[in-house]
Design a protein around this motif. Structure first.
Motif, short mmCIF file in Angstrom:
data_model
loop_
_atom_site.label_atom_id
_atom_site.label_comp_id
_atom_site.label_asym_id
_atom_site.label_seq_id
_atom_site.Cartn_x
_atom_site.Cartn_y
_atom_site.Cartn_z
N ARG A 63 -19.84 17.65 20.07
CA ARG A 63 -20.40 16.73 19.08
C ARG A 63 -19.43 15.59 18.76
O ARG A 63 -19.82 14.42 18.67
CB ARG A 63 -20.75 17.51 17.82
CG ARG A 63 -21.70 16.79 16.93
CD ARG A 63 -22.45 17.80 16.11
NE ARG A 63 -22.60 17.39 14.73
CZ ARG A 63 -22.82 18.21 13.74
NH1 ARG A 63 -22.89 19.51 13.96
NH2 ARG A 63 -22.98 17.78 12.53
N ASP A 95 -25.03 29.57 20.65
CA ASP A 95 -23.95 29.37 19.66
C ASP A 95 -23.22 28.05 19.88
O ASP A 95 -22.74 27.45 18.92
CB ASP A 95 -22.99 30.55 19.68
CG ASP A 95 -23.62 31.81 19.08
OD1 ASP A 95 -24.37 31.68 18.10
OD2 ASP A 95 -23.37 32.91 19.61
N LYS A 99 -25.63 25.43 18.49
CA LYS A 99 -25.70 25.42 17.03
C LYS A 99 -24.82 24.33 16.43
O LYS A 99 -25.21 23.66 15.47
CB LYS A 99 -25.28 26.79 16.48
CG LYS A 99 -25.44 26.92 14.97
CD LYS A 99 -24.88 28.23 14.47
CE LYS A 99 -25.70 29.40 14.93
NZ LYS A 99 -25.24 30.67 14.36
N THR A 100 -23.62 24.11 16.99
CA THR A 100 -22.74 23.08 16.45
C THR A 100 -22.77 21.80 17.27
O THR A 100 -22.46 20.73 16.75
CB THR A 100 -21.28 23.59 16.34
OG1 THR A 100 -20.90 24.19 17.58
CG2 THR A 100 -21.13 24.60 15.22
N SER A 111 -11.31 22.56 16.56
CA SER A 111 -12.31 21.51 16.38
C SER A 111 -11.82 20.44 15.40
O SER A 111 -12.11 19.26 15.57
CB SER A 111 -13.65 22.09 15.92
OG SER A 111 -13.55 22.67 14.66
N GLY A 158 -18.87 23.82 20.73
CA GLY A 158 -19.97 22.96 20.31
C GLY A 158 -19.50 21.79 19.47
O GLY A 158 -19.97 20.65 19.64
N SER A 159 -18.56 22.03 18.57
CA SER A 159 -18.02 20.96 17.73
C SER A 159 -17.30 19.91 18.56
O SER A 159 -17.39 18.71 18.27
CB SER A 159 -17.06 21.54 16.68
OG SER A 159 -17.77 22.30 15.74
N GLN A 187 -18.52 28.10 18.61
CA GLN A 187 -18.74 27.04 17.62
C GLN A 187 -17.71 25.92 17.79
O GLN A 187 -18.05 24.75 17.64
CB GLN A 187 -18.70 27.61 16.18
CG GLN A 187 -19.90 28.45 15.83
CD GLN A 187 -19.82 29.89 16.36
OE1 GLN A 187 -18.78 30.37 16.78
NE2 GLN A 187 -20.95 30.58 16.34
N ASN A 188 -16.46 26.27 18.10
CA ASN A 188 -15.46 25.24 18.36
C ASN A 188 -15.85 24.40 19.58
O ASN A 188 -15.73 23.18 19.57
CB ASN A 188 -14.07 25.86 18.59
CG ASN A 188 -13.38 26.22 17.30
OD1 ASN A 188 -13.66 25.68 16.24
ND2 ASN A 188 -12.44 27.15 17.39
#
Length: 176
Positions: free
Chosen positions: A43, A66, A69-70, A160, A39-40, A36-37
């Protein structure tokens, strides 16, 4: 005031993003565990037109549900590359005259709020592992270490969150 609808936000397509002049910043993720980090960071890098992300060591790579997802599709817009050894990457970037900065709490760090990026300079910004931070040999090879000022009791931020703070600060200073 009225909230804007998605179609009013002026979003550009991936093709337009790819052809847009980028902010002269490269992001390096040094052994990031959390998908998730990762992906963040994609973004946030999309938001500030970051040139490229290097995913190093144990850092996972897209495609991954995963991360997606972010990232919300930013893995398609932001250029990225996997490199196993962060230290060797740092040496290569320095040979290309790119200034390498670790985001880390070290002796004689420069506080983010006092750092002024030089015009016409390209920077590689390294964010480290959620527990161990940036590897010491990578810190030692860096041109500079920048620290995010923190006044509370914890003195640690999620990677993130750190990335968002640092990239926004540098982007705002570089685009004045």
């Amino acid at each position: 005031m009225r909230k804007l609808k998605n179609n009013e936000l002026g979003r550009i397509s991936v093709d337009v993003f790819k052809n847009t002049q980028k902010t002269p910043i490269i992001v390096i993720l040094d052994n990031i565990r959390s998908l998730q980090n990762i992906g963040s960071v994609f973004r946030t890098s999309d938001a500030f037109l970051i040139e490229k992300i290097y995913l190093c060591g144990i850092t996972a790579t897209p495609p991954n549900k995963d991360i997606h997802k972010t990232a919300l599709g930013a893995t398609e817009s932001v250029d990225w590359e996997y490199v196993e050894d962060t230290f060797l990457l740092v040496k290569k970037l320095k040979d290309l005259k790119i200034k390498v900065i670790s985001i880390e709490q070290v002796e004689q760090s420069t506080m983010l709020n006092t750092f002024i990026p030089k015009p016409n300079e390209k920077y590689a910004i390294i964010f480290g592992n959620e527990v161990k931070g940036v590897q010491q040999k990578v810190v030692s090879a860096s041109d500079k270490c920048i620290e995010i000022p923190q006044l509370g009791t914890k003195h640690s931020l999620n990677i993130s969150v750190s990335c968002g703070i640092v990239l926004w600060d540098l982007f705002s200073k570089m685009t004045k």
